[in-house]
Design a protein around this motif. Structure first.
Motif, PDB file in Angstrom:
ATOM      1  N   ARG A 301       0.830  -1.203   0.000  1.00 32.20           N
ATOM      2  CA  ARG A 301       0.000   0.000   0.000  1.00 32.20           C
ATOM      3  C   ARG A 301       0.865   1.254   0.000  1.00 32.20           C
ATOM      4  O   ARG A 301       0.545   2.242  -0.668  1.00 32.20           O
ATOM      5  CB  ARG A 301      -0.930  -0.021   1.216  1.00 32.20           C
ATOM      6  CG  ARG A 301      -2.008   1.045   1.194  1.00 32.20           C
ATOM      7  CD  ARG A 301      -2.942   0.900   2.383  1.00 32.20           C
ATOM      8  NE  ARG A 301      -3.718  -0.334   2.271  1.00 32.20           N
ATOM      9  CZ  ARG A 301      -3.694  -1.308   3.163  1.00 32.20           C
ATOM     10  NH1 ARG A 301      -2.908  -1.222   4.225  1.00 32.20           N
ATOM     11  NH2 ARG A 301      -4.435  -2.384   3.005  1.00 32.20           N
ATOM     12  N   HIS A 304       2.197   1.777  -3.586  1.00 31.13           N
ATOM     13  CA  HIS A 304       1.160   2.211  -4.534  1.00 31.13           C
ATOM     14  C   HIS A 304       0.727   3.646  -4.268  1.00 31.13           C
ATOM     15  O   HIS A 304       0.487   4.420  -5.202  1.00 31.13           O
ATOM     16  CB  HIS A 304      -0.044   1.268  -4.444  1.00 31.13           C
ATOM     17  CG  HIS A 304      -1.139   1.626  -5.392  1.00 31.13           C
ATOM     18  ND1 HIS A 304      -2.339   2.152  -4.982  1.00 31.13           N
ATOM     19  CD2 HIS A 304      -1.200   1.558  -6.750  1.00 31.13           C
ATOM     20  CE1 HIS A 304      -3.107   2.377  -6.035  1.00 31.13           C
ATOM     21  NE2 HIS A 304      -2.438   2.025  -7.120  1.00 31.13           N
ATOM     22  N   GLN A 305       0.615   4.041  -2.995  1.00 32.20           N
ATOM     23  CA  GLN A 305       0.199   5.405  -2.685  1.00 32.20           C
ATOM     24  C   GLN A 305       1.241   6.426  -3.125  1.00 32.20           C
ATOM     25  O   GLN A 305       0.892   7.558  -3.452  1.00 32.20           O
ATOM     26  CB  GLN A 305      -0.068   5.534  -1.180  1.00 32.20           C
ATOM     27  CG  GLN A 305      -1.329   4.834  -0.713  1.00 32.20           C
ATOM     28  CD  GLN A 305      -1.542   4.951   0.777  1.00 32.20           C
ATOM     29  OE1 GLN A 305      -0.679   5.472   1.506  1.00 32.20           O
ATOM     30  NE2 GLN A 305      -2.679   4.482   1.270  1.00 32.20           N
ATOM     31  N   PRO A 308       0.485   6.069  -7.687  1.00 32.21           N
ATOM     32  CA  PRO A 308      -0.640   5.197  -8.058  1.00 32.21           C
ATOM     33  C   PRO A 308      -0.635   4.779  -9.521  1.00 32.21           C
ATOM     34  O   PRO A 308      -0.966   3.634  -9.848  1.00 32.21           O
ATOM     35  CB  PRO A 308      -1.871   6.047  -7.727  1.00 32.21           C
ATOM     36  CG  PRO A 308      -1.390   7.023  -6.691  1.00 32.21           C
ATOM     37  CD  PRO A 308       0.032   7.309  -7.047  1.00 32.21           C
ATOM     38  N   GLN A 311       2.794   2.423 -10.224  1.00 33.86           N
ATOM     39  CA  GLN A 311       3.062   1.222  -9.429  1.00 33.86           C
ATOM     40  C   GLN A 311       1.799   0.374  -9.289  1.00 33.86           C
ATOM     41  O   GLN A 311       1.402  -0.035  -8.197  1.00 33.86           O
ATOM     42  CB  GLN A 311       3.610   1.610  -8.044  1.00 33.86           C
ATOM     43  CG  GLN A 311       4.855   2.460  -8.077  1.00 33.86           C
ATOM     44  CD  GLN A 311       6.032   1.757  -8.742  1.00 33.86           C
ATOM     45  OE1 GLN A 311       6.086   0.528  -8.790  1.00 33.86           O
ATOM     46  NE2 GLN A 311       6.968   2.526  -9.287  1.00 33.86           N
ATOM     47  N   LEU A 312       1.168   0.112 -10.418  1.00 29.18           N
ATOM     48  CA  LEU A 312      -0.050  -0.698 -10.411  1.00 29.18           C
ATOM     49  C   LEU A 312       0.227  -2.133  -9.983  1.00 29.18           C
ATOM     50  O   LEU A 312      -0.678  -2.830  -9.517  1.00 29.18           O
ATOM     51  CB  LEU A 312      -0.681  -0.687 -11.812  1.00 29.18           C
ATOM     52  CG  LEU A 312      -1.271   0.659 -12.250  1.00 29.18           C
ATOM     53  CD1 LEU A 312      -1.752   0.569 -13.695  1.00 29.18           C
ATOM     54  CD2 LEU A 312      -2.418   1.055 -11.336  1.00 29.18           C
ATOM     55  N   ALA A 314       1.834  -3.076  -7.426  1.00 22.01           N
ATOM     56  CA  ALA A 314       1.670  -3.186  -5.977  1.00 22.01           C
ATOM     57  C   ALA A 314       0.201  -3.382  -5.620  1.00 22.01           C
ATOM     58  O   ALA A 314      -0.144  -4.190  -4.749  1.00 22.01           O
ATOM     59  CB  ALA A 314       2.228  -1.947  -5.287  1.00 22.01           C
ATOM     60  N   LYS A 315      -0.681  -2.652  -6.306  1.00 24.68           N
ATOM     61  CA  LYS A 315      -2.115  -2.840  -6.061  1.00 24.68           C
ATOM     62  C   LYS A 315      -2.558  -4.226  -6.508  1.00 24.68           C
ATOM     63  O   LYS A 315      -3.366  -4.887  -5.840  1.00 24.68           O
ATOM     64  CB  LYS A 315      -2.925  -1.774  -6.786  1.00 24.68           C
ATOM     65  CG  LYS A 315      -4.421  -1.834  -6.481  1.00 24.68           C
ATOM     66  CD  LYS A 315      -5.177  -0.723  -7.164  1.00 24.68           C
ATOM     67  CE  LYS A 315      -6.635  -0.723  -6.702  1.00 24.68           C
ATOM     68  NZ  LYS A 315      -7.308  -2.010  -6.872  1.00 24.68           N
TER      69      LYS A 315
END
Length: 473
Positions: A301, A304-305, A308, A311-312, A314-315
């Motif tokens: 998280r 990704h934060q 956003p 770093q898709l 990571a989601k």
């Protein structure tokens, strides 16, 4: 003209490098500002009061309204048939015509009951009188025996001891305030010295308990382990915990592998060890390791934060772990021991795809965020089996929450103690007593009952790895 174009190209290249550097700085600042308990290892107490952490829970909505649920158990206060005191409230005169109603018979009664606590009574003093008798035959003088717990001319009884210990040991109330509460709530005046003596007294009585619990933990198929720091006289020390859903064993030490082994449990287990990513556990090669999914979700998280759009992966990896967790919960509820082959294959395909996307989106980048991404992605690549252990063995939970909950009272006690302990001996005694109270609580035994038995007949001992029914003293 060529010189002008060359200068412009150089200027564009310099500006491009400057933009890249500024972008890196912005990403670092965004990552730093977004760090809270939901996206890093920072504790919830460090979160700003006006900002709730984003995505702090992976739970999905149930659609139910807040509050009590229809058909659920109720704890509403109910009237009793035989109250301790009744207060009649007759009407004095008629509200319609002012007629005197003193001799008029009662037609009906509406009852309202108030549940209250009586004032604290005076101390109940028991005097034990050991009688002496002289043998008429040989003249020997013989004395009656005092009960085992009566050792002084005057002393506090087991109930006072248990109630005071419940405050200072079970609920982490400071020594002086515990003495105040005993005086105000129980009518018993105890000294702060007596209150302060309870923890070392309890710890000295718990030697058999600690050996027994460690022996049971060595037989457990799945155990949890964690550690946390605390301050002792200005220096940093660590408390370690090894636990299951029904057993807790804590000990003090450093953060080395020798300190971890000093607990006397982890080197003897042969099942699965659920833990976080601390490398100090890697030497335990006789067990299978499982990585705490909650820690991984927070790391993903945070990445990704910070970016956003870039770093898709990571989601995607976080969504995969959450979906796999929900599948494992559903399969566990069906009595299965592992996920099906199709589910496992789908999980591994998504896992591989997320790692590939991480490499593609961050290849060749030299930013601080890209370095963090490569570190995290390499961790997922190297420890795939450990991270997905919960999918192939449903006895293994997704998180290490059990150990984290068991060690959390350390911070509660530290805050109650003014932010630190005075001595390392005090920390060691806390670890022993907390192991006892935590284990008893897991077995459905209240703290005061466990302490009452400890100070009268000796420590309660768990009879097995886990109870088959709720146990009570």
């Amino acid at each position: 003209m060529l010189a002008l174009l060359k200068a412009k190209d150089e200027q564009i290249a310099a500006l491009t490098r400057q933009i890249a550097g500024l972008t890196d700085q912005v990403q670092q600042l965004v990552a730093r500002l977004n760090k809270d308990s939901s996206s890093s290892s920072k504790p919830p107490s460090s979160d700003p009061p006006a900002r709730r952490p984003k995505g702090s829970s992976s739970r999905t909505g149930t659609g139910r309204k807040p509050g009590g649920q229809e058909g659920g158990s109720s704890s509403t206060l109910k009237q009793v048939d035989y109250p301790d005191q009744q207060v009649p409230l007759p009407p004095v005169e008629c509200t319609g015509c002012a007629a005197d109603l003193s001799d008029t018979p009662v037609v009906r009664v509406q009852r309202r009951q108030v549940f209250d606590a009586p004032p604290p009574p005076e101390p109940f003093v028991i005097e034990y009188q050991a009688q002496y008798k002289r043998c008429p035959g040989c003249g020997t003088e013989n004395a009656g025996a005092f009960p085992g717990h009566v050792k002084s001319r005057t002393q506090y009884g087991p109930e006072v001891t248990a109630r005071t210990a419940d405050l200072v040991l079970g609920h982490y109330v400071p020594t002086f305030r515990s003495a105040q509460l005993m005086r105000e709530l129980c009518g018993i005046t105890v000294s702060t010295g007596f209150v302060a003596s309870l923890r070392p007294r309890a710890a000295a009585l718990l030697g058999p308990f600690m050996g027994h619990v460690r022996g049971l933990l060595k037989q457990a198929p799945v155990v949890h382990a964690d550690e946390t720091w605390t301050t002792v006289s200005g220096t940093t020390e660590y408390l370690h915990v090894v636990s299951t859903g029904h057993l807790t064993a804590m000990h003090t030490g450093g953060r080395t592998k020798d300190a971890i082994d000093a607990g006397g449990v982890l080197t003897e287990i042969s099942g699965v060890l659920v833990r976080d990513g601390y490398a100090g556990y890697q030497h335990l090669t006789q067990v299978e390791h499982a990585w705490c999914g909650a820690h991984l979700l927070r790391d993903l998280r945070g990445i990704h934060q910070a970016d956003p759009a870039g770093q898709l992966w990571a989601k995607a990896m976080g969504d995969l772990l959450a979906d796999a967790h929900h599948l494992a919960v559903a399969a566990r509820g069906q009595g299965r021991t592992a996920l099906g082959e199709e589910d496992l294959a789908r999980i591994h395909r998504r896992y591989t795809g997320a790692l590939a996307r991480a490499a593609t989106d961050n290849g060749g980048k030299a930013t601080a965020l890209a370095k963090d991404v490569r570190t995290l992605a390499n961790r997922f690549a190297r420890h795939r089996e450990m991270i997905l252990r919960f999918t192939v063995d449903l006895a293994v939970p997704f998180t290490n929450n059990q150990a984290e909950r068991d060690i959390r009272p350390t911070k509660v006690q530290q805050r109650a103690s003014g932010g630190c302990w005075r001595t390392l001996q005090g920390v060691a005694e806390f670890a022993v007593v907390q192991s006892y109270l935590s284990t008893a609580h897991k077995w459905g035994i209240t703290r005061i009952d466990a302490l009452r038995q400890l100070f009268t007949t000796g420590p309660w001992l768990p009879p097995a790895l886990a109870p088959t029914t709720v146990t009570a003293l």
